[in-house]
Design a protein around this motif. Structure first.
Motif, PDB file in Angstrom:
ATOM      1  N   LEU A  59     -49.671  28.369   5.160  1.00  0.00           N
ATOM      2  CA  LEU A  59     -48.989  27.212   4.576  1.00  0.00           C
ATOM      3  C   LEU A  59     -49.608  25.917   5.075  1.00  0.00           C
ATOM      4  CD1 LEU A  59     -46.694  25.762   3.064  1.00  0.00           C
ATOM      5  CD2 LEU A  59     -45.251  26.137   5.084  1.00  0.00           C
ATOM      6  N   ARG A  80     -41.532  32.829   0.237  1.00  0.00           N
ATOM      7  CA  ARG A  80     -40.854  31.654   0.769  1.00  0.00           C
ATOM      8  C   ARG A  80     -41.798  30.461   0.918  1.00  0.00           C
ATOM      9  NH1 ARG A  80     -35.794  29.517   0.858  1.00  0.00           N
ATOM     10  NH2 ARG A  80     -35.540  28.128   2.637  1.00  0.00           N
ATOM     11  N   THR A  81     -43.095  30.710   0.891  1.00  0.00           N
ATOM     12  CA  THR A  81     -44.081  29.675   1.200  1.00  0.00           C
ATOM     13  C   THR A  81     -43.905  28.404   0.376  1.00  0.00           C
ATOM     14  OG1 THR A  81     -45.613  31.458   1.750  1.00  0.00           O
ATOM     15  CG2 THR A  81     -46.533  29.244   1.584  1.00  0.00           C
ATOM     16  N   ASP A 128     -35.751  22.234   5.743  1.00  0.00           N
ATOM     17  CA  ASP A 128     -35.640  23.687   5.574  1.00  0.00           C
ATOM     18  C   ASP A 128     -36.170  24.476   6.773  1.00  0.00           C
ATOM     19  OD1 ASP A 128     -34.537  23.228   3.160  1.00  0.00           O
ATOM     20  OD2 ASP A 128     -36.234  23.877   1.956  1.00  0.00           O
ATOM     21  N   PHE A 129     -36.612  23.770   7.802  1.00  0.00           N
ATOM     22  CA  PHE A 129     -37.127  24.438   8.989  1.00  0.00           C
ATOM     23  C   PHE A 129     -35.993  24.713   9.966  1.00  0.00           C
ATOM     24  CE2 PHE A 129     -40.901  22.941   7.053  1.00  0.00           C
ATOM     25  CZ  PHE A 129     -41.944  23.709   7.529  1.00  0.00           C
ATOM     26  N   THR A 151     -38.597  28.233   9.824  1.00  0.00           N
ATOM     27  CA  THR A 151     -38.894  29.181   8.750  1.00  0.00           C
ATOM     28  C   THR A 151     -38.209  30.517   9.018  1.00  0.00           C
ATOM     29  OG1 THR A 151     -40.847  30.241   9.732  1.00  0.00           O
ATOM     30  CG2 THR A 151     -41.176  28.118   8.629  1.00  0.00           C
ATOM     31  N   TRP A 207     -39.890  33.290   8.887  1.00  0.00           N
ATOM     32  CA  TRP A 207     -40.933  34.225   9.288  1.00  0.00           C
ATOM     33  C   TRP A 207     -40.793  34.643  10.753  1.00  0.00           C
ATOM     34  CZ3 TRP A 207     -44.151  30.062   6.649  1.00  0.00           C
ATOM     35  CH2 TRP A 207     -44.188  30.284   5.264  1.00  0.00           C
ATOM     36  N   CYS A 233     -42.440  38.411   1.822  1.00  0.00           N
ATOM     37  CA  CYS A 233     -42.498  37.388   2.878  1.00  0.00           C
ATOM     38  C   CYS A 233     -43.243  36.150   2.395  1.00  0.00           C
ATOM     39  CB  CYS A 233     -43.177  37.958   4.121  1.00  0.00           C
ATOM     40  SG  CYS A 233     -42.286  39.323   4.894  1.00  0.00           S
ATOM     41  N   TYR A 291     -41.108  25.738   1.369  1.00  0.00           N
ATOM     42  CA  TYR A 291     -41.277  24.848   2.513  1.00  0.00           C
ATOM     43  C   TYR A 291     -42.145  23.647   2.164  1.00  0.00           C
ATOM     44  CZ  TYR A 291     -39.306  28.694   5.212  1.00  0.00           C
ATOM     45  OH  TYR A 291     -38.468  29.676   5.692  1.00  0.00           O
ATOM     46  N   HIS A 302     -48.182  33.622   8.084  1.00  0.00           N
ATOM     47  CA  HIS A 302     -47.861  32.897   6.858  1.00  0.00           C
ATOM     48  C   HIS A 302     -47.741  31.393   7.099  1.00  0.00           C
ATOM     49  CE1 HIS A 302     -47.655  36.596   4.884  1.00  0.00           C
ATOM     50  NE2 HIS A 302     -46.399  36.610   4.435  1.00  0.00           N
ATOM     51  N   GLY A 303     -47.198  31.019   8.243  1.00  0.00           N
ATOM     52  CA  GLY A 303     -47.088  29.596   8.549  1.00  0.00           C
ATOM     53  C   GLY A 303     -48.451  28.940   8.685  1.00  0.00           C
TER      54      GLY A 303
END
Length: 470
Positions: free
Chosen positions: A30, A58-59, A15-16, A18, A20, A55, A62, A26-27
């Motif tokens: 995570l 979505r965390t 899924d990468f 992201t 963002w 935003c 992933y 946020h990354g």
């Protein structure tokens, strides 16, 4: 030594990259959360990651966990249901400052009050980043957003202070600059037994940074570096010295009875004291309901006729007979005499919508309810009329049963109060919702002990009267 899982073991790498923005914190959050999970050597199948909208939402996607994305502000409410249903799982909520403390504020407060065992990671980037950069409850005073172009006049909410005051038993704060410390406080929150809140001081270069004179992403991280101080250091500083600082570390950690355990204890106590309650009755094969894909009923009349209880009895009997059922009710402001209706949907399948628009079966116990609802019955449906109180029925494409329900109650049982139970018996015969033996058990468990015999006789009388009309 046992090999611990690595970061990639917990990621959906397909899924990468992201969604963002470059520089978004946020990354970092995570990765800090996954480092904490990996450090605890948790099985990813034992984790349920929940998010709302924004935003932050979505965390979980992933992460290679059981993931649920819910509606805006409702992540904690959904997570509460998941934890009650699956107390064996680690429930982790990823939520933004707006998602959590604005529309989701009440859920946040009351989950903390209950002390339900879950971990809430609040990704505080000071703004609504996804929907246009509007001011959020966490936007600091005098800072700018698209909806506060002249500066925010309001005080920002103290997320950790709110959580602690509401009853959270573990409260911590970290930042996306202090990554090792952030992983540590998240790990402690996951292992803590109770409601855990970790506020992650985050950065939003696109929506917040540009509006507030951060020309480079690195400036925002440097600001966090210079603004954050540890709990230990804060103890040596004056209130004036702390005025522009953010304290990071564990701010509160106490032990308190956990909500799900209290629920399970109560259930066991109730089972022990109420062995004859319908919730714990054994169902015999002959008490199983006949197969019907879906049946919708509307019971209508006036307040005081017991229509709400009648709907509850029918719904509970259907559930005990192996069906799915939902019940809803509507009544006027008057406790007695006002319009009242009770609606039940019964199905062999999942029930997607709880409201009845066009019932298969209609019970009318006043002339007003008959005039109002008769035309709503599905073509070929059924109307059960209390002929004591209803004189005329509009011409409709439906089978009509006319029973003097209230008259029977008064003449044979010396009280109109059992008319609703007579109606339930009649409906059971007409519809086959549930075997009469099951309804006898439900009625016996629901009504006061002194009226049990009378109510069961009324139920059977209604069943008999309906049978005589077939």
């Amino acid at each position: 030594m046992e090999n611990k899982p690595q970061i990639n073991d917990y990621l959906r790498t397909t899924d990468f990259p992201t969604i963002w923005c470059p520089g978004c914190g946020h990354g970092v959050i995570l990765k800090s959360a996954i480092r904490a999970i990996a450090g605890l050597n948790l099985d990813k199948n034992d984790i349920i990651a929940v998010s709302g909208i924004g935003c932050s939402a979505r965390t979980p996607a992933y992460g290679d966990f059981n993931c649920v994305q819910t509606t805006h502000g409702r992540a904690i409410a959904f997570a509460t249901g998941l934890k009650v249903q699956r107390p064996d799982k680690h429930v982790i909520v990823f939520t933004g400052d707006g998602d959590c403390t604005a529309i989701g504020g009440n859920h946040f407060i009351h989950a903390a009050r209950r002390n339900i065992n879950m971990t809430v990671i609040v990704m505080n980037n000071w703004i609504y980043g996804m929907t246009g950069g509007q001011v959020s409850p966490a936007t600091p005073t005098n800072k700018y957003s698209t909806t506060t172009p002249f500066g925010n006049l309001e005080s920002d909410v103290d997320i950790c202070g709110l959580a602690a005051a509401a009853g959270a038993t573990y409260v911590a704060r970290g930042s996306v600059y202090h990554v090792n410390q952030l992983s540590e406080v998240i790990a402690k929150g996951i292992t803590h037994k109770g409601f855990s809140v970790i506020e992650c001081l985050d950065v939003c270069p696109t929506a917040y940074g540009r509006k507030n004179n951060f020309r480079e992403v690195t400036q925002m991280y440097e600001w966090l570096r210079d603004s954050c101080i540890s709990v230990e250091k804060a103890k040596t500083m004056t209130a004036e010295e702390l005025s522009d600082k953010k304290i990071i570390g564990v701010l509160k950690q106490v032990e308190k009875a956990e909500y799900v355990e209290k629920v399970e204890k109560l259930i066991n106590e109730v089972k022990g004291k109420n062995k004859n309650d319908f919730h714990f009755l054994e169902v015999t094969p002959d008490e199983k309901a006949e197969a019907k894909e879906q049946l919708e009923l509307r019971l209508s009349g006036s307040g005081g006729q017991g229509l709400i209880l009648a709907g509850v009895l029918l719904g509970e009997a259907a559930i005990m007979a192996g069906k799915n059922a939902v019940h809803s009710q509507s009544y006027g402001t008057e406790a007695r005499g006002g319009a009242s209706r009770s609606e039940v949907i019964i199905s062999d399948k999942d029930i997607d919508f709880p409201e009845v628009h066009n019932p298969d079966v209609l019970l009318v116990m006043t002339q007003q309810s008959c005039d109002k609802f008769a035309a709503t019955v599905k073509a070929g449906g059924t109307i059960l009329v209390d002929s004591t109180l209803v004189e005329t029925v509009p011409e409709v494409n439906a089978k009509i049963y006319r029973l003097p329900i209230t008259q029977i109650a008064i003449e044979e049982f010396k009280t109109a109060i059992v008319a609703n139970v007579i109606a339930v018996g009649a409906l059971a015969k007409i519809t086959g919702i549930a075997p009469i033996a099951m309804l006898e058990k439900i009625v016996a468990a629901r009504v006061p002990a002194r009226t049990k015999e009378t109510n069961i006789k009324a139920l059977l009388r209604g069943y008999e009267c309906a049978g005589q009309q077939e």
